[in-house]
Design a protein around this motif. Structure first.
Motif, PDB file in Angstrom:
ATOM      1  N   GLY A 102      31.339 -45.208  -7.485  1.00 44.15           N
ATOM      2  CA  GLY A 102      29.922 -44.873  -7.621  1.00 44.15           C
ATOM      3  C   GLY A 102      29.606 -43.410  -7.428  1.00 44.15           C
ATOM      4  N   GLN A 103      30.642 -42.549  -7.403  1.00 46.78           N
ATOM      5  CA  GLN A 103      30.427 -41.137  -7.100  1.00 46.78           C
ATOM      6  C   GLN A 103      30.954 -40.239  -8.224  1.00 46.78           C
ATOM      7  N   PHE A 104      30.433 -39.007  -8.246  1.00 44.47           N
ATOM      8  CA  PHE A 104      30.935 -37.988  -9.161  1.00 44.47           C
ATOM      9  C   PHE A 104      31.847 -37.034  -8.398  1.00 44.47           C
ATOM     10  N   PHE A 105      32.804 -36.468  -9.113  1.00 41.00           N
ATOM     11  CA  PHE A 105      33.762 -35.549  -8.507  1.00 41.00           C
ATOM     12  C   PHE A 105      33.950 -34.343  -9.422  1.00 41.00           C
ATOM     13  N   GLU A 106      34.270 -33.211  -8.838  1.00 41.60           N
ATOM     14  CA  GLU A 106      34.803 -32.098  -9.609  1.00 41.60           C
ATOM     15  C   GLU A 106      36.285 -32.400  -9.775  1.00 41.60           C
ATOM     16  N   MET A 107      36.656 -32.836 -10.962  1.00 36.94           N
ATOM     17  CA  MET A 107      37.981 -33.427 -11.146  1.00 36.94           C
ATOM     18  C   MET A 107      39.112 -32.439 -10.871  1.00 36.94           C
ATOM     19  N   GLY A 108      38.898 -31.177 -11.213  1.00 36.38           N
ATOM     20  CA  GLY A 108      39.918 -30.177 -10.916  1.00 36.38           C
ATOM     21  C   GLY A 108      40.138 -30.026  -9.422  1.00 36.38           C
ATOM     22  N   GLU A 109      39.041 -30.070  -8.662  1.00 36.89           N
ATOM     23  CA  GLU A 109      39.153 -29.963  -7.206  1.00 36.89           C
ATOM     24  C   GLU A 109      39.813 -31.211  -6.626  1.00 36.89           C
ATOM     25  N   LEU A 110      39.479 -32.363  -7.195  1.00 42.43           N
ATOM     26  CA  LEU A 110      40.099 -33.605  -6.729  1.00 42.43           C
ATOM     27  C   LEU A 110      41.608 -33.575  -6.977  1.00 42.43           C
ATOM     28  N   GLN A 111      42.012 -33.066  -8.136  1.00 44.58           N
ATOM     29  CA  GLN A 111      43.443 -32.964  -8.423  1.00 44.58           C
ATOM     30  C   GLN A 111      44.130 -31.962  -7.491  1.00 44.58           C
ATOM     31  N   LYS A 112      43.402 -30.940  -7.031  1.00 48.73           N
ATOM     32  CA  LYS A 112      43.981 -30.022  -6.045  1.00 48.73           C
ATOM     33  C   LYS A 112      44.276 -30.752  -4.736  1.00 48.73           C
ATOM     34  N   ARG A 113      43.357 -31.630  -4.336  1.00 46.96           N
ATOM     35  CA  ARG A 113      43.586 -32.413  -3.115  1.00 46.96           C
ATOM     36  C   ARG A 113      44.773 -33.351  -3.319  1.00 46.96           C
ATOM     37  N   ALA A 114      44.854 -33.920  -4.516  1.00 48.97           N
ATOM     38  CA  ALA A 114      45.997 -34.792  -4.821  1.00 48.97           C
ATOM     39  C   ALA A 114      47.294 -33.994  -4.777  1.00 48.97           C
ATOM     40  N   SER A 115      47.261 -32.756  -5.281  1.00 49.53           N
ATOM     41  CA  SER A 115      48.450 -31.916  -5.272  1.00 49.53           C
ATOM     42  C   SER A 115      48.962 -31.714  -3.857  1.00 49.53           C
ATOM     43  N   ALA A 116      48.045 -31.467  -2.921  1.00 51.55           N
ATOM     44  CA  ALA A 116      48.457 -31.263  -1.533  1.00 51.55           C
ATOM     45  C   ALA A 116      49.078 -32.524  -0.944  1.00 51.55           C
ATOM     46  N   THR A 117      48.494 -33.676  -1.259  1.00 46.56           N
ATOM     47  CA  THR A 117      49.040 -34.945  -0.762  1.00 46.56           C
ATOM     48  C   THR A 117      50.415 -35.215  -1.352  1.00 46.56           C
ATOM     49  N   ILE A 118      50.556 -34.991  -2.660  1.00 43.91           N
ATOM     50  CA  ILE A 118      51.837 -35.199  -3.334  1.00 43.91           C
ATOM     51  C   ILE A 118      52.894 -34.263  -2.761  1.00 43.91           C
ATOM     52  N   ALA A 119      52.530 -33.008  -2.544  1.00 40.80           N
ATOM     53  CA  ALA A 119      53.474 -32.028  -2.005  1.00 40.80           C
ATOM     54  C   ALA A 119      53.960 -32.435  -0.621  1.00 40.80           C
ATOM     55  N   GLU A 120      53.055 -32.943   0.194  1.00 42.96           N
ATOM     56  CA  GLU A 120      53.430 -33.359   1.547  1.00 42.96           C
ATOM     57  C   GLU A 120      54.461 -34.480   1.537  1.00 42.96           C
ATOM     58  N   LEU A 121      54.264 -35.447   0.653  1.00 43.90           N
ATOM     59  CA  LEU A 121      55.155 -36.611   0.626  1.00 43.90           C
ATOM     60  C   LEU A 121      56.465 -36.343  -0.091  1.00 43.90           C
ATOM     61  N   THR A 122      56.452 -35.463  -1.087  1.00 40.44           N
ATOM     62  CA  THR A 122      57.641 -35.273  -1.925  1.00 40.44           C
ATOM     63  C   THR A 122      58.427 -34.012  -1.608  1.00 40.44           C
ATOM     64  N   GLY A 123      57.794 -33.067  -0.926  1.00 37.42           N
ATOM     65  CA  GLY A 123      58.428 -31.777  -0.716  1.00 37.42           C
ATOM     66  C   GLY A 123      58.288 -30.852  -1.911  1.00 37.42           C
ATOM     67  N   ALA A 124      57.488 -31.260  -2.902  1.00 38.09           N
ATOM     68  CA  ALA A 124      57.265 -30.437  -4.087  1.00 38.09           C
ATOM     69  C   ALA A 124      56.343 -29.273  -3.768  1.00 38.09           C
ATOM     70  N   GLU A 125      56.337 -28.281  -4.635  1.00 35.97           N
ATOM     71  CA  GLU A 125      55.397 -27.172  -4.485  1.00 35.97           C
ATOM     72  C   GLU A 125      53.994 -27.584  -4.913  1.00 35.97           C
ATOM     73  N   ALA A 126      53.911 -28.514  -5.865  1.00 35.63           N
ATOM     74  CA  ALA A 126      52.613 -28.945  -6.376  1.00 35.63           C
ATOM     75  C   ALA A 126      52.788 -30.278  -7.097  1.00 35.63           C
ATOM     76  N   GLY A 127      51.654 -30.886  -7.437  1.00 36.22           N
ATOM     77  CA  GLY A 127      51.704 -32.151  -8.169  1.00 36.22           C
ATOM     78  C   GLY A 127      50.329 -32.523  -8.680  1.00 36.22           C
ATOM     79  N   PHE A 128      50.279 -33.522  -9.541  1.00 34.99           N
ATOM     80  CA  PHE A 128      48.991 -34.060  -9.980  1.00 34.99           C
ATOM     81  C   PHE A 128      49.193 -35.498 -10.440  1.00 34.99           C
ATOM     82  N   VAL A 129      48.078 -36.160 -10.703  1.00 36.24           N
ATOM     83  CA  VAL A 129      48.095 -37.568 -11.095  1.00 36.24           C
ATOM     84  C   VAL A 129      47.750 -37.671 -12.571  1.00 36.24           C
ATOM     85  N   THR A 130      48.509 -38.481 -13.287  1.00 36.34           N
ATOM     86  CA  THR A 130      48.245 -38.722 -14.703  1.00 36.34           C
ATOM     87  C   THR A 130      48.188 -40.230 -14.951  1.00 36.34           C
TER      88      THR A 130
END
Length: 398
Positions: free
Chosen positions: A42-70
């Motif tokens: 039910g909410q709107f998001f700035e999708m680029g900013e949301l993907q930045k948050r996802a990148s940080a979460t992915i990096a923490e779990l994988t050890g990657a420098e960055a990531g995103f969701v597709t």
């Protein structure tokens, strides 16, 4: 009113002992992800900013420098390959799948050119790349990888799956070293793997995971790896990635599933799975023509399955006919039957709801008893079985 939406939709209440299969809905989504998805809708998001948050979460779990969701792991393959060809050239991104003068060859071991429901090489070609098979299906060597690299090579794809040939293949660490020595990035398809760090540690530049298999997130794919290449893959959303876009609910759902992965009681999950395996093995013990063994996952995931071998002369039914009969009725039991022509199938307990292991045991006994007492053995010729399966595919939606 039943809480099972399948009843409302007029669908059967499937029991999945096949595994994390897309054709069955992949997996049971973990409660944390269900909650996150619900709260996001039910909410709107700035999708680029949301993907930045996802990148940080992915990096923490994988050890990657960055990531995103597709949209899926398959989408991730296409986007990563496109990234290796275009880099961050926005005009080149818009022109794909026309590659023009771009490097556009992608190496894949011949033994890795498998189908996960569609061919791996098709996901590569969708970006406009040309697939270059390396070695033979049953044999590959470092010199073959090195000798296949040319000034047109954009990337190399390495597949980790129970479908690939599991012997005489170049190990990932060697594959990556040979490619890196010649400046070629390595993309690893690890759709259904538990190990979120090992492939990057072995030299992968980008690793692709399914968000909706063992992680228990909504339908999605995870792209993780070297920041420059991940950035170029993310920018493909301005081009061919547009048709692979992912919604806000999938991004927040995957983030929640990744966070839940850190605190999941993996030992308790394994204990429940082992209890189901022991139950099935015990119930099948002593049955004529039935041999049951608990076997490890072929790619090294920390789980086991029950391999059920069928001697049709003694059991009076073939493995493929037994699998087909289990899949009938109002509550079908769908087994893992990708090797069924060899006279066996597998029971995978990873997606069971409590109590379903008993229902599986009962259905096995029911169908084996029915075959044992039938006037004639149930033995559909193998060639007929294959044609019937193909006809069923082509019959949709009837």
């Amino acid at each position: 009113m039943s809480q099972d939406i399948r009843t409302e939709l007029g669908l059967r209440q499937v029991i999945n002992v096949s595994g994390t299969m897309t054709s069955l809905g992949a997996s049971i989504v973990v409660p944390q992800a269900v909650d996150a998805v619900s709260r996001s809708l039910g909410q709107f998001f700035e999708m680029g900013e949301l993907q930045k948050r996802a990148s940080a979460t992915i990096a923490e779990l994988t050890g990657a420098e960055a990531g995103f969701v597709t949209a899926s792991c398959s989408s991730g393959i296409t986007l990563a390959v496109a990234a290796a060809m275009t880099g961050t050239d926005l005009l080149a991104i818009e022109r794909l799948p026309e590659t023009g003068k771009l490097r556009n060859e992608v190496l894949v071991l011949a033994g890795h050119m498998v189908s996960y429901g569609a061919p791996v090489e098709q996901a590569i070609r969708l970006a406009g790349a040309e697939v270059v098979p390396v070695g033979q299906a049953t044999s590959s060597h470092a010199y073959q990888v090195a000798g296949s690299i040319t000034d047109k090579t954009a990337a190399a794809v390495y597949v980790v799956s129970h479908h690939v040939v599991d012997y005489a293949q170049v190990p990932l660490r060697t594959f990556a070293k040979v490619c890196h020595d010649k400046g070629v990035p390595v993309i690893v398809d690890a759709a259904s793997e538990y190990d979120l760090r090992g492939f990057l540690e072995q030299g992968a530049d980008i690793v692709l995971y399914s968000g909706h298999k063992f992680l228990g997130g909504p339908t999605s794919g995870i792209v993780a790896g070297r920041k420059s290449l991940v950035r170029a893959a993310y920018l493909q959303n301005r081009g061919i990635g547009r048709g692979m876009k992912v919604g806000k609910e999938s991004i927040v759902g995957v983030m929640a599933a990744l966070s839940a992965w850190k605190t999941r009681d993996h030992a308790a999950v394994r204990a429940r799975e082992q209890a189901a395996l022991r139950l099935w093995k015990e119930r099948l013990s002593g049955r004529a023509g039935v041999h049951a063994d608990i076997v490890p996952d072929p790619t090294g995931n920390p789980l086991y399955r029950l391999k059920v071998g069928i001697d049709p002369e003694l059991a009076r039914i073939t493995a493929w006919d037994l699998a087909a009969r289990l899949a009938t009725g109002p509550v079908p039991v769908i087994v893992r039957d990708h090797e069924v022509e060899h006279g066996h199938f597998f029971l995978d307990p990873c997606n069971l709801h409590p109590g379903q292991e008993q229902l599986v045991a009962e259905r096995l006994a029911e169908e084996l008893d029915r075959a044992a007492h039938s006037n004639a053995a149930v033995a559909t010729p193998l060639d007929v079985m294959w044609l019937e399966r193909e006809a069923a595919i082509l019959n949709w939606p009837d």
